[in-house]
Design an enzyme around this catalytic site. Structure first.
Site, short mmCIF file in Angstrom:
data_model
loop_
_atom_site.label_atom_id
_atom_site.label_comp_id
_atom_site.label_asym_id
_atom_site.label_seq_id
_atom_site.Cartn_x
_atom_site.Cartn_y
_atom_site.Cartn_z
N CYS A 114 0.76 -1.07 -0.33
CA CYS A 114 0.01 0.29 0.07
C CYS A 114 0.86 1.36 0.03
O CYS A 114 0.37 2.38 -0.15
CB CYS A 114 -0.93 -0.28 1.17
SG CYS A 114 -1.88 -1.55 1.32
N HIS A 239 -2.95 6.82 2.38
CA HIS A 239 -3.39 5.78 2.14
C HIS A 239 -4.70 5.44 2.70
O HIS A 239 -5.12 5.49 4.31
CB HIS A 239 -2.50 4.40 2.53
CG HIS A 239 -3.24 2.93 2.26
ND1 HIS A 239 -3.84 2.68 1.15
CD2 HIS A 239 -3.22 2.18 3.09
CE1 HIS A 239 -4.23 1.67 1.23
NE2 HIS A 239 -3.81 1.10 2.46
N ASN A 269 -10.22 -0.34 0.50
CA ASN A 269 -8.91 -0.19 0.63
C ASN A 269 -8.33 -0.99 -0.93
O ASN A 269 -8.40 -2.25 -1.00
CB ASN A 269 -8.40 -0.92 1.93
CG ASN A 269 -6.77 -1.20 1.90
OD1 ASN A 269 -6.15 -0.80 0.95
ND2 ASN A 269 -6.33 -1.63 2.72
#
Ligand code: UT7
Length: 321
Positions: A114, A239, A269
């Site tokens: 990520c 993020h 996500n």
């Protein structure tokens, strides 16, 4: 050191929209649990046969169009992904072919989970210093549904697929970045080529603890290095894993929550794609104006983390035409 100027962005989403109620039809969960614990309300999944690199190419084409940059002006093409369709060819090579980038373009994938988009911006900046071409195409693209265990409610409700791209160039305005890595093969593991696990597995609490440790450090580190204060920053784009993690960073920084853009409600996500997806949503909503300063900050599997100062569409102070 020359800084990063992003001219524009673009996104591509797969066609299958999946709401929290749809997830509740698959595993024992609820819209209430998912939205209060994470802020997520829906996500998109790839159709059968749809790959992350295809989304990457679509997002890249849109970013080039929005930036008014031709494929021939791209010297570096990086795709940040932890879900490539192949070890080789890389997603970046397939994007090169699809978009007609010149064969002299430096094309490769970056896997920093990520944190991948932040790692890719930092890498592209360094590579542009020695590139004969003025622009880099930096893409975050994921097809996480391909590695998700749809019987594990603790992970399957979190992730989504998508891609977003940024066209960047160098600017004489300042650069600041912090990054790090701490090898760990327990907290977040995504299957690779020939590796044992079939599905992504995660110790959510361990990753949460890690995130609230490193994210404030990323933001503080960029401010300290650049000599800027939080008041000098227009937006912090973290993020988009969990609203509660970002709320923690806001509290730690004593900052205005409106500065911390969030859109995990729409996409879940999306790992390396989440920061550029946020940038593109902000651009499309008219939130970004030329000359704005942003801090992008990511954390993820590996473990990895990174924060970087980004100038948005600076006019007249860029190094290249
Ligand atoms: O991109 C980087 C990767 N990931 C992250 O950033 C994730 C970081 N971690 C998190 O965001 C959070 O840890 C989660 C959202 C994953 C989980 O939230 P939590 O508050 O840490 O929940 P938990 O794991 O402590 O679980 C609490 C309860 C458990 O039940 P019991 O043991 O209290 O009876 C779980 O079994 O919630 C249960 N649970 C669920 N219930 C309904 C776990 N997943 C679900 C679910 N629906 N989907």
């Amino acid at each position: 050191m020359k800084g990063i100027n992003i001219l524009s962005t673009g996104l591509a989403l797969p066609g299958r929209r999946v709401t929290n109620d749809d997830m509740a039809a698959m595993v024992e969960t609820s819209d209430e649990w998912i939205s209060t614990r994470t802020g997520i309300r829906q996500r998109y999944f790839c159709a059968e046969g749809q790959a992350g690199w295809q989304l990457a190419a679509q997002a890249g084409a849109r970013a080039l169009e929005n930036a008014g940059v031709s494929p021939h002006q791209i010297g570096v093409c990086l795709v940040a992904t932890m879900t490539p369709a192949f070890a080789t060819p890389s997603a970046a090579c397939l994007v090169q072919r699809q978009l007609g980038l010149e064969e002299s373009t430096l094309c490769f994938d970056i896997n920093a989970a990520c944190s991948g988009f932040v790692y890719a911006l930092i890498t592209a900046r360094a590579l542009l210093e020695s590139s004969p071409k003025p622009y880099a195409l930096v893409i975050g693209a994921e097809a996480l549904s391909k590695v998700t265990d749809f019987t594990d409610r603790s992970t399957c409700v979190l992730f989504g697929d998508g891609a977003a791209a940024a066209v960047m160039e160098l600017t004489d305005l300042p650069f600041a970045a912090v990054q790090g890595a701490r090898g760990d093969d327990q907290a977040l593991v995504c299957p690779g080529f020939g590796s044992a696990p079939q599905h992504l597995s995660m110790d959510g609490r361990a990753v949460f603890r890690f995130a609230v440790e490193v994210l404030p450090r990323c933001v503080d580190g960029v401010l300290e290095q650049s000599g800027l204060a939080m008041n000098d920053i227009d937006y912090v784009v973290c993020h988009q894993a969990n609203k509660r993690i970002i709320d923690h960073v806001v509290r730690r920084a004593g900052a205005d929550p409106a500065k911390f853009y969030m859109n995990m409600d729409r996409y879940g996500n999306t790992s390396a794609a989440s920061i550029p997806l946020a940038l593109e949503d902000m651009r499309a909503a008219g939130l970004l104006r030329p000359g704005m300063r942003l801090v992008c900050a990511g954390f993820g599997g590996g473990f990895t983390w990174g924060g970087v100062l980004v100038h948005w569409n600076v006019k007249g102070e860029t190094v290249c035409d």
